[in-house]
Motif scaffolding. Sequence first.
Motif, short mmCIF file in Angstrom:
data_model
loop_
_atom_site.label_atom_id
_atom_site.label_comp_id
_atom_site.label_asym_id
_atom_site.label_seq_id
_atom_site.Cartn_x
_atom_site.Cartn_y
_atom_site.Cartn_z
N CYS A 97 0.84 -1.21 0.00
CA CYS A 97 0.00 0.00 0.00
C CYS A 97 0.87 1.25 0.00
O CYS A 97 0.53 2.25 -0.63
CB CYS A 97 -0.93 0.00 1.21
SG CYS A 97 -2.22 -1.25 1.10
N GLY A 98 2.00 1.20 0.68
CA GLY A 98 2.90 2.36 0.75
C GLY A 98 3.64 2.61 -0.55
O GLY A 98 3.95 3.74 -0.90
N PHE A 112 -8.73 -1.33 -3.10
CA PHE A 112 -10.15 -1.45 -2.77
C PHE A 112 -10.97 -2.18 -3.83
O PHE A 112 -12.20 -2.20 -3.76
CB PHE A 112 -10.73 -0.05 -2.51
CG PHE A 112 -10.05 0.62 -1.35
CD1 PHE A 112 -10.23 0.16 -0.06
CD2 PHE A 112 -9.20 1.70 -1.55
CE1 PHE A 112 -9.59 0.76 1.02
CE2 PHE A 112 -8.56 2.31 -0.49
CZ PHE A 112 -8.76 1.84 0.80
N GLY A 113 -10.33 -2.76 -4.82
CA GLY A 113 -11.03 -3.59 -5.79
C GLY A 113 -11.87 -2.84 -6.80
O GLY A 113 -12.93 -3.31 -7.19
N LEU A 119 -7.30 -6.02 -2.71
CA LEU A 119 -6.18 -6.62 -1.98
C LEU A 119 -6.80 -7.49 -0.90
O LEU A 119 -7.70 -7.06 -0.18
CB LEU A 119 -5.33 -5.50 -1.35
CG LEU A 119 -4.16 -5.93 -0.49
CD1 LEU A 119 -3.07 -6.56 -1.33
CD2 LEU A 119 -3.61 -4.72 0.27
N ASP A 120 -6.35 -8.74 -0.80
CA ASP A 120 -7.04 -9.69 0.06
C ASP A 120 -6.03 -10.67 0.63
O ASP A 120 -5.03 -10.99 -0.03
CB ASP A 120 -8.09 -10.43 -0.79
CG ASP A 120 -9.00 -11.30 0.03
OD1 ASP A 120 -9.56 -10.82 1.03
OD2 ASP A 120 -9.17 -12.49 -0.34
N CYS A 142 -2.85 -5.50 -9.40
CA CYS A 142 -2.13 -4.32 -9.91
C CYS A 142 -2.74 -3.89 -11.23
O CYS A 142 -3.03 -4.73 -12.09
CB CYS A 142 -0.66 -4.66 -10.13
SG CYS A 142 0.19 -5.25 -8.65
N ILE A 143 -2.90 -2.58 -11.41
CA ILE A 143 -3.44 -2.03 -12.65
C ILE A 143 -2.28 -1.49 -13.48
O ILE A 143 -1.48 -0.68 -13.00
CB ILE A 143 -4.44 -0.89 -12.37
CG1 ILE A 143 -5.55 -1.36 -11.42
CG2 ILE A 143 -5.02 -0.34 -13.68
CD1 ILE A 143 -6.35 -2.54 -11.91
N VAL A 144 -2.19 -1.95 -14.73
CA VAL A 144 -1.14 -1.51 -15.65
C VAL A 144 -1.80 -0.77 -16.81
O VAL A 144 -2.60 -1.35 -17.55
CB VAL A 144 -0.30 -2.69 -16.18
CG1 VAL A 144 0.81 -2.20 -17.08
CG2 VAL A 144 0.27 -3.50 -15.01
#
Length: 152
Positions: A97-98, A112-113, A119-120, A142-144
């Motif tokens: 997250c950081g 947050f999906g 993230l789970d 992850c979004i690319v």
Amino acid sequence: MTLDITGILDAAISHASASGYFEQVNGHEPTSPAPSGGLTAGVWVDRVTPVRSSGLDSVTALVVLNVRLYTSAQQLPLDAIDPAMVAAVDALCTAYCGDFTLGGLVRSVDIFGTYGQSLDVRAGYLPQDGALQRVMTIWLPCIVNDLWEEAA
């Protein structure tokens, strides 16, 4: 643009290695022999799929990594197993997250999906080489951006 999967995997592996919680961090799902003693982490690709935020001429993708923590389920004291694993999970989730963009390799970790599962972390047991492993698996979405070009 091409998918820098090696860079993305290396970033996730690097966070696990830097945490100080693991005796071994693998860039694959361990199959044999079963991890022994202490905590082991394995990082591998779960899926790659297009997402709806894609533009008219390029496709954005969701790249999901599994980050699985392993330890023997028979080590004593049994009451210490989950607290040790959750401490390592906490350190990894804090790191992911950081470092929201994994060093600029991804648009974001989808905490947050927005594009599916968030993230789970899931706990369970896994029999491996005749030994029972306690596992906790982090689903790291992850979004690319602009990964594939659309052409007529």
